[in-house]
Every structure is written in structure tokens, then in C-alpha cells.
Write a protein that holds these residues in place. Structure first.
Motif, mmCIF file in Angstrom:
data_model
loop_
_atom_site.group_PDB
_atom_site.id
_atom_site.type_symbol
_atom_site.label_atom_id
_atom_site.label_comp_id
_atom_site.label_asym_id
_atom_site.label_seq_id
_atom_site.Cartn_x
_atom_site.Cartn_y
_atom_site.Cartn_z
ATOM 1 N N PRO A 234 28.878 67.617 -118.544
ATOM 2 C CA PRO A 234 29.375 67.539 -117.163
ATOM 3 C C PRO A 234 29.469 66.095 -116.686
ATOM 4 N N MET A 235 30.529 65.802 -115.954
ATOM 5 C CA MET A 235 30.727 64.469 -115.409
ATOM 6 C C MET A 235 29.749 64.214 -114.266
ATOM 7 N N PRO A 236 29.163 63.033 -114.230
ATOM 8 C CA PRO A 236 28.314 62.704 -113.082
ATOM 9 C C PRO A 236 29.177 62.417 -111.853
ATOM 10 N N ALA A 237 28.669 62.744 -110.686
ATOM 11 C CA ALA A 237 29.400 62.463 -109.447
ATOM 12 C C ALA A 237 29.666 60.968 -109.355
ATOM 13 N N GLY A 238 30.862 60.628 -108.900
ATOM 14 C CA GLY A 238 31.239 59.227 -108.740
ATOM 15 C C GLY A 238 32.030 58.680 -109.901
ATOM 16 N N ALA A 239 31.836 59.202 -111.105
ATOM 17 C CA ALA A 239 32.588 58.726 -112.268
ATOM 18 C C ALA A 239 34.008 59.268 -112.220
ATOM 19 N N ASP A 240 34.972 58.429 -112.576
ATOM 20 C CA ASP A 240 36.370 58.880 -112.527
ATOM 21 C C ASP A 240 37.146 58.556 -113.801
ATOM 22 N N ALA A 241 36.439 58.181 -114.867
ATOM 23 C CA ALA A 241 37.090 57.964 -116.161
ATOM 24 C C ALA A 241 36.013 57.971 -117.244
ATOM 25 N N VAL A 242 36.470 58.256 -118.484
ATOM 26 C CA VAL A 242 35.601 58.171 -119.654
ATOM 27 C C VAL A 242 36.301 57.289 -120.671
ATOM 28 N N VAL A 243 35.569 56.265 -121.158
ATOM 29 C CA VAL A 243 36.093 55.381 -122.189
ATOM 30 C C VAL A 243 35.547 55.842 -123.533
ATOM 31 N N MET A 244 36.418 56.017 -124.534
ATOM 32 C CA MET A 244 35.983 56.424 -125.860
ATOM 33 C C MET A 244 34.995 55.406 -126.417
ATOM 34 N N GLN A 245 34.015 55.907 -127.173
ATOM 35 C CA GLN A 245 32.988 55.013 -127.717
ATOM 36 C C GLN A 245 33.578 53.974 -128.658
ATOM 37 N N GLU A 246 34.697 54.287 -129.307
ATOM 38 C CA GLU A 246 35.326 53.345 -130.225
ATOM 39 C C GLU A 246 35.980 52.166 -129.495
ATOM 40 N N GLN A 247 36.151 52.287 -128.175
ATOM 41 C CA GLN A 247 36.878 51.254 -127.428
ATOM 42 C C GLN A 247 35.946 50.306 -126.666
ATOM 43 N N VAL A 248 34.641 50.395 -126.924
ATOM 44 C CA VAL A 248 33.690 49.500 -126.267
ATOM 45 C C VAL A 248 32.774 48.884 -127.310
ATOM 46 N N SER A 249 32.182 47.785 -126.947
ATOM 47 C CA SER A 249 31.116 47.176 -127.744
ATOM 48 C C SER A 249 29.805 47.378 -126.999
ATOM 49 N N ARG A 250 28.743 47.705 -127.751
ATOM 50 C CA ARG A 250 27.461 47.960 -127.096
ATOM 51 C C ARG A 250 26.379 47.084 -127.716
ATOM 52 N N VAL A 251 25.617 46.463 -126.850
ATOM 53 C CA VAL A 251 24.430 45.715 -127.260
ATOM 54 C C VAL A 251 23.279 46.197 -126.398
ATOM 55 N N ASP A 252 22.318 46.852 -127.026
ATOM 56 C CA ASP A 252 21.193 47.453 -126.298
ATOM 57 C C ASP A 252 21.736 48.409 -125.242
ATOM 58 N N ASP A 253 21.479 48.166 -123.957
ATOM 59 C CA ASP A 253 21.925 49.059 -122.885
ATOM 60 C C ASP A 253 23.094 48.473 -122.105
ATOM 61 N N ILE A 254 23.849 47.593 -122.746
ATOM 62 C CA ILE A 254 25.007 46.972 -122.099
ATOM 63 C C ILE A 254 26.249 47.299 -122.934
ATOM 64 N N ILE A 255 27.328 47.722 -122.239
ATOM 65 C CA ILE A 255 28.607 47.918 -122.924
ATOM 66 C C ILE A 255 29.600 46.885 -122.421
#
Length: 418
Positions: A113-134
Motif C-alpha cells: 500500500p502507498m503511504p499517504a502523501g506519496a505520489d510516485a514510485v521510482v524503480m529500484q534500478e533507477q536510483v543509487s543507494r548508500v546506507d539510508d540515502i537514495i
């Protein structure tokens, strides 16, 4: 229809087109009035008698269509790239009521389920993640990768219309909408019978001048594949008018459809027409411009729809599939007639007499440059032949006005699925 029309078989005069005969058969068919309610697990292949209404919306809540990160577009100011802190993790089945804090993102999985306030989802392949930062460099579109509440089906709206057969995907749709039971037409009660002293069932010894009854096996097997049919096999009736009359009277009184094979061509030994006349059946004996299978009887026998198919096996198979089956679908309550004919190319030569639409058994092992099957004709096409249709991959149709089929000729074929 007037009873006098029963005299048309074997007489001179123009033949009726296959399309006209099909329309005639459909016109005299009436959908079964009986209804029943079935659980989805028992409803495969059955025909809806009333619209199926969604008990819940599909999907029932906004959810993610991808594994990725839910975010607010308003947090992506300027031209980017942008950094967001991961504030939560949401999996499918998470029942918490969550609100996405500004300036953060939520790790989210497909179906969650989408959290309230969120209005888009970015695919995991389209971001870089370091620890808890994307880190993301492309701005997503509003609503990207979000399946919205009710975007497939709204609650309390029609999920499926009456008259549709319940295929596996349609059953899945209803289950997704929370539908547990469906209203369907009761099965069409079909009685089949053969006539002729020359017929013997397989497994018994043949006497002089006798043949084995293949039509009964073909019809029963064909009908058995239809989930909306209930078949009663009356076997072989001898060429005795009294016995034929009693059998068809009983069959019409307890069935929706009666199908006979043989005895419909108005010959001296074709006693079934006399029995039908005696029972005051309302019938047409049609001269149809079809090869094979010109003699065909359609109409009503009491409250039952009646089909008298030719006695020759291939002729019976073709007249059933091209003329009787569409009417049988109407009796079942089906509202559509699927077009299963595909474009094909002739790989054979064939000179023929014009005037009748012809159906021939074919097979193929090659395709042309457009991917169309290159058809090879099987057998001589005689209406009593069994081996060509048994080995066929499909049935090709030759238009009534085409006198010569050349290799490369464009035809249509109806595949025979196992």
C-alpha cells in the motif's frame, strides 16, 4: 416456419448460403431459462446469466506496481540530482496507516500500500543507494508506477457482462473483485442420436453391409468439451418409424436440443423426417450451398431446438461446426461468436466446381514471409472420409465462386485445437 418447407430437400431451386443457414439456425434458437448459482471454483466454462458485480474495488487500495521507492514529487526541487532519506520500509500486506514525511522516501515493494502523501514510485534500478540515502537523477511522472484504487474495476460496478463464458482470466478477475459466487445459465441439455440399420457400435461384429457408428463418437466428444453442455446419448435407432417417433418425442420433452445424424435427405429409407412430421415439428430441410453437407434440417421439436445433420462423418462435422454450433451457443446464453479464422496461403492446386462454399482439411509445416501457414490439402475431401479430418491441423474454406485454387492463393483457415 411452415411444415411445408420440409419438402425442400432434394428438389430443384437455389441453395441457401452458409451464412444464411447459420442465421436461420440462430434465429430459431432460444436461450435456456434455467439459472443456478455456482462458486467460482465450479464455474469454469459456464455462461453468466446476469452481470457480475464487483464486491470490492480492484485494486482495493493505492499500491505500488514496482519494487522501488515511494516519494513526493514536491520534494524534488530544481534540476537534480536529488537525495532523499529512507524513512520506512513497506512490504505487501503491510496493514499500517502510514504517512510519508516531507523530504523522505519509503522503500516499497510490489503490491504494498502507498503511504499517504506519496505520489510516485521510482524503480529500484533507477536510483543509487548508500546506507539510508537514495540518489536519483530523473524526475518521475505524477502517479508513476502506482496502481490506483479501482483503476481496474470500481466497487459495485459491472466486472463482467451477462452472456460471457467464464474463462480462467475472467474467473481471476472476479476473484480479485471479491466475487465468490456467480449466476450462470444451467447447462444445455443435448440429446444425440443416430439412425440407420447399417450402423453398429465399435466393439461389435459387423454384419453384411454394416459400418461402425463414428458420428455418435464425434458428436459426443465435441459436445463433451463444452462446459455448458450436458449430453445424453440415445445411441442408434433402427429404421423403424414408430421407434424413431417415440425416441424423438421423449428426447424433445426432456432436453433443450436434439441432434440426429443421418436420415435427413428425404430418401425412402430416411424415416426420421416422417417421424418429425408426425410429431408436428416446425422444421426447414435446407439446401445449403456447402461442401460437404448439403442436406440439413433445423427447427423446433416441441420446446426443443432440433438439428438433423447429414449421415456422412465429415459432412456432419462441418455442418455442426459452421451452422449448428453458433445456434447452440445462443441456447447456452452466450452473446458472442468468436472469429477463429486466420489468414493462410495455399500450397496446393485444386480445380473445383463453383457454387458451394467448400471446407477442406489441411495441415502445414511451413509459413510464408508474413508468417501465414502454407496449407497442404489432406485427402480427396469426400464427405464420408475420416482420415483427412483426423490428421488435419485445421479446416480451410474456399469461397463459392473460386473455381481454381493456385499455390500462393490467399485463403482462411480455422485451426483445430486439441
Amino acid at each position: 416456419m411452415a411444415e411445408t418447407a420440409m419438402c425442400s430437400a432434394g428438389k430443384s431451386g437455389p441453395a441457401m448460403s452458409v451464412d444464411a443457414a447459420r442465421l436461420r439456425a440462430v434465429a430459431v434458437a432460444c436461450p435456456v431459462a434455467r439459472r443456478e448459482a455456482l462458486a467460482l471454483d465450479n464455474a469454469l466454462g459456464r455462461v453468466l446469466s446476469a452481470p457480475a458485480i464487483a464486491a470490492t474495488a480492484l485494486p482495493p487500495f493505492d499500491n505500488s506496481a514496482m519494487d522501488g521507492y515511494a516519494l513526493r514529487l514536491s520534494d524534488l526541487r530544481g534540476d537534480g540530482p536529488w537525495e532523499l532519506c529512507i524513512a520506512d520500509r513497506i512490504a505487501a500486506g503491510d496493514g499500517r496507516s502510514l504517512c510519508l514525511a516531507r523530504g523522505t522516501a519509503a522503500r516499497i515493494f510490489t503490491g504494498a500500500p502507498m503511504p499517504a502523501g506519496a505520489d510516485a514510485v521510482v524503480m529500484q534500478e533507477q536510483v543509487s543507494r548508500v546506507d539510508d540515502i537514495i540518489l536519483l537523477t530523473q524526475r518521475p511522472q505524477l502517479g508513476q508506477n502506482i496502481r490506483r484504487l479501482g483503476e481496474d474495476v470500481q466497487k459495485k460496478t459491472q466486472a463482467l457482462a451477462a452472456g460471457l463464458s467464464l474463462t480462467p482470466p475472467r474467473l481471476a478477475l472476479l476473484a480479485g473483485c471479491g466475487v465468490a459466487t456467480v449466476a450462470v445459465h444451467s447447462r444445455v441439455r443435448v440429446a444425440i442420436l443416430s439412425t440407420g440399420n447399417e450402423l453398429v457400435e465399435a466393439g461389435h461384429a459387423l454384419g453384411p453391409g454394416q459400418i461402425y457408428n463414428s458420428n455418435r463418437v464425434m458428436l459426443r466428444a465435441t459436445l463433451a468439451r463444452l462446459a455448458w453442455v450436458e449430453v445424453t446419448d440415445l445411441g442408434i435407432l433402427p429404421d423403424e418409424p414408430a421407434k424413431i417417433r417415440a425416441a424423438i418425442r421423449a428426447a424433445a420433452g426432456s432436453h433443450d436440443v436434439v441432434i440426429s445424424s443421418g436420415g435427413v435427405s428425404a430418401g425412402e429409407e430416411d424415416h426420421i423426417l416422417d417421424a418429425l412430421r408426425a410429431e408436428q415439428a416446425e422444421l426447414d430441410v435446407l439446401k445449403v450451398a456447402i461442401r460437404p453437407g448439403k442436406p440439413l434440417t433445423i427447427g423446433r421439436l416441441g420446446q426443443a431446438l432440433y438439428f438433423g445433420l447429414p449421415g456422412n462423418p465429415y459432412a456432419a462435422a462441418i455442418t455442426f461446426s459452421q451452422i449448428a454450433r453458433p445456434a447452440l451457443r445462443k441456447v447456452a446464453g452466450l452473446t458472442d461468436e468468436p472469429d477463429t479464422w486466420l489468414p493462410a496461403t495455399a500450397g496446393f492446386s485444386y480445380a473445383r466446381t463453383t457454387g458451394r462454399r467448400e471446407y477442406i482439411p489441411v495441415a502445414w509445416s511451413r509459413r510464408d514471409s508474413l508468417g501465414r501457414p502454407i496449407l497442404e490439402r489432406l485427402g480427396p475431401g469426400a464427405s464420408a472420409s475420416l482420415s483427412p479430418i483426423a490428421l488435419a491441423m485445421g479446416i480451410a474454406v474456399i469461397p463459392s465462386d473460386l473455381s481454381i485454387v493456385h499455390p500462393g492463393q490467399q485463403l482462411k483457415v480455422e485451426p483445430l485445437f486439441e
